[in-house]
Motif scaffolding. Structure first.
Motif, short mmCIF file in Angstrom:
data_model
loop_
_atom_site.label_atom_id
_atom_site.label_comp_id
_atom_site.label_asym_id
_atom_site.label_seq_id
_atom_site.Cartn_x
_atom_site.Cartn_y
_atom_site.Cartn_z
N GLU A 118 0.09 27.87 42.09
CA GLU A 118 0.01 29.30 41.80
C GLU A 118 -0.90 30.02 42.80
OE1 GLU A 118 -1.09 29.80 37.73
OE2 GLU A 118 0.86 29.11 36.97
N LYS A 119 -0.57 29.88 44.07
CA LYS A 119 -1.31 30.57 45.11
C LYS A 119 -0.36 30.92 46.25
CE LYS A 119 -2.76 26.43 47.68
NZ LYS A 119 -3.91 25.68 48.23
N HIS A 144 2.90 28.71 57.25
CA HIS A 144 3.94 27.82 56.76
C HIS A 144 3.30 26.49 56.34
CE1 HIS A 144 7.47 25.18 56.73
NE2 HIS A 144 8.23 26.26 56.75
N PRO A 145 3.61 25.97 55.16
CA PRO A 145 2.92 24.77 54.68
C PRO A 145 3.16 23.53 55.53
CG PRO A 145 4.79 25.34 53.26
CD PRO A 145 4.58 26.49 54.17
N TRP A 153 7.72 25.43 46.76
CA TRP A 153 7.31 26.53 47.63
C TRP A 153 8.45 27.54 47.77
CZ3 TRP A 153 2.65 27.31 50.33
CH2 TRP A 153 1.70 26.30 50.19
N GLU A 154 8.08 28.80 48.01
CA GLU A 154 9.06 29.87 48.20
C GLU A 154 8.61 30.76 49.34
OE1 GLU A 154 10.95 33.72 45.77
OE2 GLU A 154 9.42 32.44 44.84
N GLY A 183 7.21 43.56 56.53
CA GLY A 183 7.94 42.53 57.25
C GLY A 183 7.21 41.25 57.56
N TRP A 184 5.99 41.06 57.04
CA TRP A 184 5.28 39.80 57.29
C TRP A 184 5.71 38.75 56.28
CZ3 TRP A 184 2.87 38.92 61.66
CH2 TRP A 184 2.41 40.02 62.41
N VAL A 185 5.89 37.52 56.76
CA VAL A 185 6.34 36.42 55.90
C VAL A 185 5.12 35.72 55.30
CG1 VAL A 185 7.60 34.23 55.83
CG2 VAL A 185 8.38 36.07 57.33
N TYR A 186 5.19 35.46 53.98
CA TYR A 186 4.15 34.65 53.34
C TYR A 186 4.81 33.63 52.42
CZ TYR A 186 4.60 37.50 49.06
OH TYR A 186 5.07 38.12 47.94
N TYR A 187 4.02 32.66 51.95
CA TYR A 187 4.57 31.53 51.22
C TYR A 187 3.88 31.39 49.87
CZ TYR A 187 6.28 30.69 55.89
OH TYR A 187 6.89 30.86 57.12
N ALA A 188 4.70 31.25 48.82
CA ALA A 188 4.18 31.12 47.46
C ALA A 188 4.29 29.67 47.01
CB ALA A 188 4.98 32.02 46.51
#
Length: 234
Positions: free
Chosen positions: A40-41, A46-47, A22-23, A30-35
């Motif tokens: 590949e999604k 937060h996981p 995860w990254e 400024g919004w945080v998201y998780y890769a």
């Protein structure tokens, strides 16, 4: 760290630690998201914690946000002359919870002293730094000096201390950066009554917010101007 993960063990018990693969990334606003590189999604939550977050405040002094040819946001650190896809403001994230906001501060091995002091004004403070002519001491002295503190370099070798002072003073060529930023930045157009230091909005000192001090300073300024004009007319 790699050996621990290979063995199936986490190297930290922090709830903010991401699972392998995860990254953490940020959007332009400024919004945080998780890769999730394994599947590949991407997702907003937060996981581990299921929380949504956003970064707090402006970029640290000396940083700039850019977009690469693929449309991905990256960040330029002009002071240390490096680029990264990791938003330096991730050290200051706020949970997306309007009823009970909490600010988390997270620092790691890549965090710089300038990032720690982001938005702080040490005007009027005296800082004594031992071993300030090199290494951690020098970076500490430089960072506090660039944030307004009166810094005393405690060194054994006067020649090296003088060299360190010269290197710090070279940074002051950017001394007008805040004035130019406030005068020219389109996002500040039409705004006033705010205090900026090192291109970051800061909270003024208690003295600067005193109405009595403001009136005294205004009266003193008027008196000095009148005295000056009076002496020229004679």
């Amino acid at each position: 760290m790699a050996a621990l993960r290979y063995a199936g063990l986490d190297d930290t018990d922090s709830e903010d630690e991401l699972p392998p693969g995860w990254e953490e990334r940020t959007t332009k606003d400024g919004w945080v998201y998780y890769a999730n590189h394994t599947e590949e999604k991407t997702q907003w939550e937060h996981p581990k914690t299921g929380k949504r977050k956003r970064v707090a405040g402006d970029l640290p002094y000396g940083w700039e946000q850019e977009t690469d040819e693929n449309g991905q946001v990256f960040f330029v650190d002009h002071i240390n002359k490096r680029t990264t896809y990791l938003d330096p403001r991730l050290a200051f994230t706020v949970d997306d919870n309007p009823t009970k906001p909490t600010t988390r501060q997270r620092y790691d091995g890549s965090t710089t002293a300038m990032e720690i002091l982001q938005g702080r004004d040490f005007t009027g403070k005296v800082v004594v730094v031992t071993g300030a002519n090199s290494g951690i001491g020098f970076e500490t002295a430089k960072s506090f000096a660039l944030h307004g503190a009166h810094v005393i370099l405690a060194c054994r070798n006067m020649a090296r201390a003088s060299e360190a002072v010269s290197r710090i003073l070279e940074e002051w060529q950017q001394g007008a950066a805040t004035t130019v930023y406030c005068a020219a930045a389109p996002e500040l157009e039409g705004l006033g009554g705010m205090y900026f230091n090192n291109c970051c909005r800061c909270m003024p000192s208690p003295e600067a917010q005193s109405e009595e001090t403001a009136r005294t300073l205004w009266a003193l300024s008027e008196r000095l101007i009148q005295e000056r004009l009076g002496s020229q007319s004679r």
